[in-house]
Write an enzyme that holds these catalytic residues in place. Structure first.
Site, PDB file in Angstrom:
ATOM      1  N   GLU A  39      46.718  43.956  41.386  1.00 25.71           N
ATOM      2  CA  GLU A  39      46.244  44.841  40.356  1.00 25.71           C
ATOM      3  C   GLU A  39      47.175  45.469  39.326  1.00 25.71           C
ATOM      4  OE1 GLU A  39      43.779  47.799  42.650  1.00 25.71           O
ATOM      5  OE2 GLU A  39      42.286  46.019  43.199  1.00 25.71           O
ATOM      6  N   HIS A  76      36.523  48.664  38.830  1.00 25.78           N
ATOM      7  CA  HIS A  76      36.371  48.814  40.307  1.00 25.78           C
ATOM      8  C   HIS A  76      34.655  49.170  40.221  1.00 25.78           C
ATOM      9  CE1 HIS A  76      40.615  49.243  40.792  1.00 25.78           C
ATOM     10  NE2 HIS A  76      40.345  49.327  42.072  1.00 25.78           N
TER      11      HIS A  76
END
Length: 279
Positions: free
Chosen positions: A141, A174
């Site tokens: 990420e 997300h």
């Protein structure tokens, strides 16, 4: 390239990167949930592939934006040996100060002992979900959402603007968890509310991570901070109300002192010259 085109190109590229990252997690046909070992392993493969796909997108975009400029891609991505030791250690110290409250709580309940337990570490290294949360997710990420996005955004935005803008892609990235929770039976409204809360705190963390990347010039800095935050979890402020007497006072003070200490140490401990970062 004019300013408007530069902004549009950088933002569209970052949106495309976020979409490719999230999309790569769903290319596998499976009926298992995200915590099933098969799903986790398949997503490990996707994350690994992104380490090679994302830099190509960055390079192509930067050449389109500034065709006359030479590109030192490794340096732009924060893959540097200079300052690496400090980039690994100092952000952990700085983030530990921020989490002084939860760390103090761990001393009260004895969970701090797990840090020095060989058996606990052995179990963790055999736990695929621990490996995902503490190793694979932080690296993949931060590489995609910080190391690959910020070099593009910084061509059009100032440092402070990039710190504010880049986490939005991270937060939105997300939201796919909302669909997963809904499919598992969670009511849509509850899933949406939980995702909004997750968007809020991931965006705040994203600002911190972007700041670390820009100041240190090293992708290791946000990676270790991300891993540390995943270990600690979201601070449980309710623990203050569950304690009594001097423990309540100490814990409440630790939360306040930690936040103030982090604020005052943030700039001096991320001074670019410490990390041999001279943009």
């Amino acid at each position: 390239m004019d300013e408007v085109t530069c902004f549009m190109t950088a933002n569209l590229s970052c949106f495309f990167l976020a979409s490719v990252y999230v999309g790569s997690l769903y290319v596998w046909k499976s009926n298992e949930d995200r915590n099933h070992p098969k799903t986790v392993i398949r997503r490990f493969i996707s994350a690994f592939c992104m380490l090679f796909v994302a830099p190509v997108i960055v390079y192509v975009t930067l050449k389109y934006m500034k065709p006359q400029e030479s590109i030192d891609l490794l340096t732009l991505l924060g893959l540097r040996l200079n300052g690496l030791l400090l980039a690994i250690s100092v952000p952990v110290i700085l983030t530990s100060v921020l989490f002084l409250g939860p760390i103090t709580s761990s001393f009260f309940d004895g969970s701090w002992k797990d840090l020095f337990s060989a058996e606990c570490w052995k179990n963790n290294l055999h736990d695929i979900l621990w490996i995902r949360n503490q190793i694979v997710a932080p690296i993949s990420e931060e590489f995609t959402f910080r190391a690959c996005m910020l070099p593009q955004l910084l061509k059009c935005y100032s440092n402070s603007q990039a710190v504010l803008v880049s986490p939005l892609f991270f937060g939105v990235g997300h939201f796919h968890h909302m669909v997963e929770r809904w499919r598992q039976g969670m009511p849509l409204a509850q899933s949406l509310l939980l995702s909004c809360f997750q968007f809020a705190y991931t965006t705040l963390f994203g600002m911190y991570a972007a700041f670390l990347f820009i100041r240190t010039g090293n992708v290791a800095a946000p990676c270790v901070a991300h891993a540390f935050c995943n270990v600690m979890g979201f601070p449980d402020f309710g623990e203050i109300g569950r304690l009594n007497g001097w423990k309540r006072i100490v814990l409440a003070s630790a939360f306040v002192v930690g936040l103030l200490g982090w604020y005052f140490l943030l700039w001096p401990l991320t001074e670019p010259t410490l990390y041999d970062n001279n943009p």
